[in-house]
Design an enzyme around this catalytic site. Sequence first.
Site, short mmCIF file in Angstrom:
data_model
loop_
_atom_site.label_atom_id
_atom_site.label_comp_id
_atom_site.label_asym_id
_atom_site.label_seq_id
_atom_site.Cartn_x
_atom_site.Cartn_y
_atom_site.Cartn_z
N CYS A 180 0.87 -1.17 0.00
CA CYS A 180 0.00 0.00 0.00
C CYS A 180 0.91 1.22 0.00
O CYS A 180 1.56 1.53 1.00
CB CYS A 180 -0.92 0.01 1.22
SG CYS A 180 -2.01 1.46 1.25
N CYS A 184 -5.04 5.82 -4.33
CA CYS A 184 -4.35 4.54 -4.18
C CYS A 184 -2.94 4.74 -4.72
O CYS A 184 -2.76 4.95 -5.93
CB CYS A 184 -5.08 3.44 -4.94
SG CYS A 184 -4.23 1.83 -4.89
#
EC number: 5.1.1.7
Length: 303
Positions: free
Chosen positions: A77, A225
């Site tokens: 992430c 993201c």
Amino acid sequence: MASETRPFLKMNGLGNDFVVWDAREKPLRLSKDAIAMLGDRESGIGFDQMITVERSNLGVDAFMRIHNRDGSEVSACGNATRCIGRLLMEEAGKDLVSIETGAGLLHAFDAAGAQSVTVDMGIPGLRWDQIPLAEEFADTRAIELQIGPIDDPILHTPAVVSMGNPHAIFWVKDVEAYDLERVGPLLEQHPIFPEGANISLAHVFDENQIRVKVWERGVGLTLACGTAACAVAVAAARDNKAGRASTIHLPGGPLGIEWRESDGHVLMTGLTEVEFEGEVDLETLAWRKTGAGDTALEAGAAS
């Protein structure tokens, strides 16, 4: 026996938000159901990912464990790496830290801006078996995949890239012209992606300027993201849609991405924010805020 409460930090990188636990001194393991309950935006704290900061077996600054809102554990992430990098740098008084993740060792450093952090996301995976795909494709710049009628597909021929997690990028003229909330789940779980995939719609609207909308695997629509931004930038450079340095414009704000030619590493730069401190009763999952934002990791240390 009294139930245990544990403090946490709520953070975000361009609106991609996280609950962060410090488990370096006192381990923390929550069930998949408990994570999903805490992640629920109506009844829980609400977040895209839950981040657990643990001791690293490699002897670097920390290990970062990542769970999506649905409780599934994932390896990478990018925005969370920037947030944890900021906390660790503030805590140690350093301008460079190393973070162990399921996707490998990542390095975060001060980008010389207020709460701005750069992360070296490493080398992207471009082969079909690195992404991974269920079948071999010689060229991953555009694979044979479509959704909708054969003679008039809604979306088709995405580029695919791995940034420690799988990404599919569909080039479109308008990222808002598609119901990504409807087609995203179908594409995420398409059989061509044995581990699922993050689905992005991308549009190059100016030189090295790319607008992106993301359906994140295990999360849904997200304001930002980081790994998707990296994947889009790499895909654009591979297809000569942009240069090796581009700005990715997400709903939550911009990320600067450089796919460095000298070593093939992808660098991602953007803002981070500490929203507030809080604590959770681990038995009942009741939670409350305990402080304001702009604090260091010590505020989230285990009690």
